[in-house]
Scaffold this motif. Structure first.
Motif, PDB file in Angstrom:
ATOM      1  N   PHE A 124       0.832  -1.203   0.000  1.00 57.56           N
ATOM      2  CA  PHE A 124       0.000   0.000   0.000  1.00 57.56           C
ATOM      3  C   PHE A 124       0.868   1.256   0.000  1.00 57.56           C
ATOM      4  O   PHE A 124       0.599   2.208  -0.742  1.00 57.56           O
ATOM      5  CB  PHE A 124      -0.915  -0.009   1.226  1.00 57.56           C
ATOM      6  N   LEU A 125       1.907   1.258   0.822  1.00 58.13           N
ATOM      7  CA  LEU A 125       2.782   2.420   0.904  1.00 58.13           C
ATOM      8  C   LEU A 125       3.528   2.649  -0.406  1.00 58.13           C
ATOM      9  O   LEU A 125       3.684   3.791  -0.868  1.00 58.13           O
ATOM     10  CB  LEU A 125       3.773   2.253   2.062  1.00 58.13           C
ATOM     11  N   ILE A 126       4.000   1.549  -1.018  1.00 63.20           N
ATOM     12  CA  ILE A 126       4.694   1.677  -2.312  1.00 63.20           C
ATOM     13  C   ILE A 126       3.736   2.195  -3.374  1.00 63.20           C
ATOM     14  O   ILE A 126       4.086   3.078  -4.174  1.00 63.20           O
ATOM     15  CB  ILE A 126       5.289   0.322  -2.731  1.00 63.20           C
ATOM     16  N   TYR A 127       2.525   1.670  -3.385  1.00 65.26           N
ATOM     17  CA  TYR A 127       1.488   2.078  -4.343  1.00 65.26           C
ATOM     18  C   TYR A 127       1.184   3.572  -4.197  1.00 65.26           C
ATOM     19  O   TYR A 127       1.135   4.314  -5.186  1.00 65.26           O
ATOM     20  CB  TYR A 127       0.254   1.239  -4.063  1.00 65.26           C
ATOM     21  N   LEU A 128       0.991   4.009  -2.952  1.00 66.83           N
ATOM     22  CA  LEU A 128       0.713   5.418  -2.681  1.00 66.83           C
ATOM     23  C   LEU A 128       1.895   6.292  -3.072  1.00 66.83           C
ATOM     24  O   LEU A 128       1.732   7.367  -3.671  1.00 66.83           O
ATOM     25  CB  LEU A 128       0.376   5.605  -1.199  1.00 66.83           C
ATOM     26  N   PHE A 129       3.100   5.832  -2.750  1.00 66.06           N
ATOM     27  CA  PHE A 129       4.301   6.600  -3.070  1.00 66.06           C
ATOM     28  C   PHE A 129       4.482   6.726  -4.580  1.00 66.06           C
ATOM     29  O   PHE A 129       4.858   7.798  -5.084  1.00 66.06           O
ATOM     30  CB  PHE A 129       5.527   5.927  -2.442  1.00 66.06           C
ATOM     31  N   ILE A 130       4.220   5.646  -5.313  1.00 65.73           N
ATOM     32  CA  ILE A 130       4.400   5.671  -6.768  1.00 65.73           C
ATOM     33  C   ILE A 130       3.497   6.714  -7.410  1.00 65.73           C
ATOM     34  O   ILE A 130       3.950   7.575  -8.174  1.00 65.73           O
ATOM     35  CB  ILE A 130       4.125   4.277  -7.372  1.00 65.73           C
ATOM     36  N   PHE A 131       2.197   6.665  -7.092  1.00 68.43           N
ATOM     37  CA  PHE A 131       1.269   7.579  -7.748  1.00 68.43           C
ATOM     38  C   PHE A 131       1.449   9.020  -7.267  1.00 68.43           C
ATOM     39  O   PHE A 131       1.370   9.958  -8.070  1.00 68.43           O
ATOM     40  CB  PHE A 131      -0.176   7.117  -7.521  1.00 68.43           C
ATOM     41  N   SER A 132       1.703   9.213  -5.975  1.00 68.55           N
ATOM     42  CA  SER A 132       1.958  10.570  -5.493  1.00 68.55           C
ATOM     43  C   SER A 132       3.248  11.115  -6.084  1.00 68.55           C
ATOM     44  O   SER A 132       3.326  12.284  -6.474  1.00 68.55           O
ATOM     45  CB  SER A 132       2.044  10.570  -3.960  1.00 68.55           C
ATOM     46  N   GLY A 133       4.273  10.254  -6.177  1.00 71.70           N
ATOM     47  CA  GLY A 133       5.540  10.682  -6.769  1.00 71.70           C
ATOM     48  C   GLY A 133       5.400  11.011  -8.246  1.00 71.70           C
ATOM     49  O   GLY A 133       6.025  11.963  -8.748  1.00 71.70           O
ATOM     50  N   ILE A 134       4.571  10.227  -8.948  1.00 72.42           N
ATOM     51  CA  ILE A 134       4.356  10.494 -10.375  1.00 72.42           C
ATOM     52  C   ILE A 134       3.682  11.842 -10.568  1.00 72.42           C
ATOM     53  O   ILE A 134       4.086  12.651 -11.416  1.00 72.42           O
ATOM     54  CB  ILE A 134       3.508   9.372 -11.005  1.00 72.42           C
ATOM     55  N   VAL A 135       2.642  12.120  -9.766  1.00 73.76           N
ATOM     56  CA  VAL A 135       1.948  13.404  -9.872  1.00 73.76           C
ATOM     57  C   VAL A 135       2.896  14.552  -9.553  1.00 73.76           C
ATOM     58  O   VAL A 135       2.923  15.583 -10.242  1.00 73.76           O
ATOM     59  CB  VAL A 135       0.724  13.433  -8.932  1.00 73.76           C
ATOM     60  N   ALA A 136       3.707  14.372  -8.488  1.00 73.48           N
ATOM     61  CA  ALA A 136       4.667  15.413  -8.131  1.00 73.48           C
ATOM     62  C   ALA A 136       5.683  15.649  -9.250  1.00 73.48           C
ATOM     63  O   ALA A 136       6.036  16.790  -9.570  1.00 73.48           O
ATOM     64  CB  ALA A 136       5.382  15.033  -6.836  1.00 73.48           C
ATOM     65  N   SER A 137       6.139  14.554  -9.872  1.00 72.93           N
ATOM     66  CA  SER A 137       7.114  14.694 -10.959  1.00 72.93           C
ATOM     67  C   SER A 137       6.513  15.406 -12.163  1.00 72.93           C
ATOM     68  O   SER A 137       7.204  16.129 -12.883  1.00 72.93           O
ATOM     69  CB  SER A 137       7.650  13.319 -11.371  1.00 72.93           C
ATOM     70  N   PHE A 138       5.211  15.214 -12.395  1.00 71.37           N
ATOM     71  CA  PHE A 138       4.547  15.919 -13.485  1.00 71.37           C
ATOM     72  C   PHE A 138       4.629  17.435 -13.286  1.00 71.37           C
ATOM     73  O   PHE A 138       4.905  18.191 -14.216  1.00 71.37           O
ATOM     74  CB  PHE A 138       3.076  15.504 -13.586  1.00 71.37           C
ATOM     75  N   PHE A 139       4.374  17.862 -12.054  1.00 73.42           N
ATOM     76  CA  PHE A 139       4.403  19.293 -11.790  1.00 73.42           C
ATOM     77  C   PHE A 139       5.828  19.840 -11.817  1.00 73.42           C
ATOM     78  O   PHE A 139       6.083  20.933 -12.308  1.00 73.42           O
ATOM     79  CB  PHE A 139       3.756  19.588 -10.432  1.00 73.42           C
ATOM     80  N   ILE A 140       6.768  19.051 -11.273  1.00 72.81           N
ATOM     81  CA  ILE A 140       8.164  19.500 -11.262  1.00 72.81           C
ATOM     82  C   ILE A 140       8.706  19.642 -12.681  1.00 72.81           C
ATOM     83  O   ILE A 140       9.457  20.565 -13.001  1.00 72.81           O
ATOM     84  CB  ILE A 140       9.034  18.521 -10.443  1.00 72.81           C
ATOM     85  N   SER A 141       8.311  18.701 -13.563  1.00 68.89           N
ATOM     86  CA  SER A 141       8.813  18.715 -14.937  1.00 68.89           C
ATOM     87  C   SER A 141       8.091  19.722 -15.826  1.00 68.89           C
ATOM     88  O   SER A 141       8.444  19.886 -16.990  1.00 68.89           O
ATOM     89  CB  SER A 141       8.690  17.315 -15.550  1.00 68.89           C
ATOM     90  N   GLY A 142       7.062  20.372 -15.285  1.00 67.18           N
ATOM     91  CA  GLY A 142       6.372  21.394 -16.066  1.00 67.18           C
ATOM     92  C   GLY A 142       5.409  20.843 -17.092  1.00 67.18           C
ATOM     93  O   GLY A 142       5.162  21.487 -18.121  1.00 67.18           O
TER      94      GLY A 142
END
Length: 275
Positions: A21-39
């Motif tokens: 569950f933690l890995i799953y949550l981290f993956i999707f939250s990290g992906i969304v964060a990377s989208f914003f960081i990458s513009g």
């Protein structure tokens, strides 16, 4: 009902402690964060920008990750309890098999869908913070078809639990179902269409039975109602359902499929030796 909700709550608490569950949550939250960081939101592709552009990328990720996570994490639910003799212990209390089975299903549904919804909420909050327009209706419909796909694979996973004799067998069946569903996205159907005289409408109909393909088409239709990226498939989809009909079908059919698999899995679950 109270017992069923108690079992569901226990499964939810177990999910929060699970590394999956933690890995799953981290993956999707990290992906969304990377989208914003990458513009990503500032870029424009084929006329899409802002949150619409982000959701397009999110769709491609969900097609691959969500089904396999739901299958693997859910298939271990009952099998692990049985291997550790937890199932026999729980059923020694005044708990019926239906309360245990459907309580587990309800708790697992929350466990597999919560990280997705949290990630979408995170995307919307960041979008508002950056001053982007929020397509509320689009986000709600996308959340609905994503939830429907989760229900479909959750039911399939519980059916796998009911027919499997061990966790290894369950994991093997989960990978087989996942690979088969991915293969029928394009590769297998194109091969069948090119090597046989089967009607192309029949092939397209088979494709829409696949929850992953249905999710893909309905999600694309949210951004491209003409489905121009699908080529000749678009004519079959639009003629048979229409742009709004395919979305309604994608909301209803996966839920029916998931519930049917869940109920049939319970029928097999009652027939087996649970000890």
């Amino acid at each position: 009902m109270k017992t069923l909700l108690t079992i569901a709550l226990l499964d939810i608490k177990e999910s929060f402690r699970s590394r999956w569950f933690l890995i799953y949550l981290f993956i999707f939250s990290g992906i969304v964060a990377s989208f914003f960081i990458s513009g990503v939101m500032e870029s424009r592709v084929l006329g899409f920008s802002g949150l619409s552009r982000l959701l397009l990328l999110f769709i491609q990720i969900c097609i691959i990750i969500v089904p396999i996570f739901v299958l693997i994490s859910t298939s271990r639910t009952i099998l692990q309890d049985r291997d550790l003799n937890i199932l026999e212990y729980l059923l020694s209390y005044p708990i019926s098999q239906s309360q245990y089975y459907f309580g587990k299903a309800l708790g697992r549904l929350f466990g597999v869908s919560a990280p997705l919804f949290l990630s979408l909420c995170l995307a919307i909050i960041f979008g508002i913070f950056k001053g982007a327009s929020v397509p509320v209706l689009l986000c709600l419909v996308y959340t609905g078809i994503l939830f429907s796909m989760c229900v479909a694979f959750l039911g399939i996973a519980f059916l796998i639990c009911s027919v499997s004799k061990s966790q290894e067998m369950g994991l093997g069946l989960c990978f087989f179902v996942w690979i088969l569903a991915l293969a029928f996205l394009d590769i297998a159907l194109i091969g069948i269409l090119s090597k046989t005289d089967i009607s192309e409408n029949f092939i397209f109909g088979v494709a829409l039975i696949n929850p992953i393909e249905l999710f893909r088409i309905s999600a694309i239709s949210l951004f491209d109602p003409d489905l121009s990226v699908l080529g000749s498939t678009a004519y079959f989809v639009l003629d048979s359902f229409g742009s709004s009909g395919i979305i309604a079908f994608s909301l209803i059919y996966p839920v029916i499929l998931g519930l049917a698999c869940l109920v049939f899995g319970f029928y097999l679950f009652r027939k087996k030796d649970l000890a």
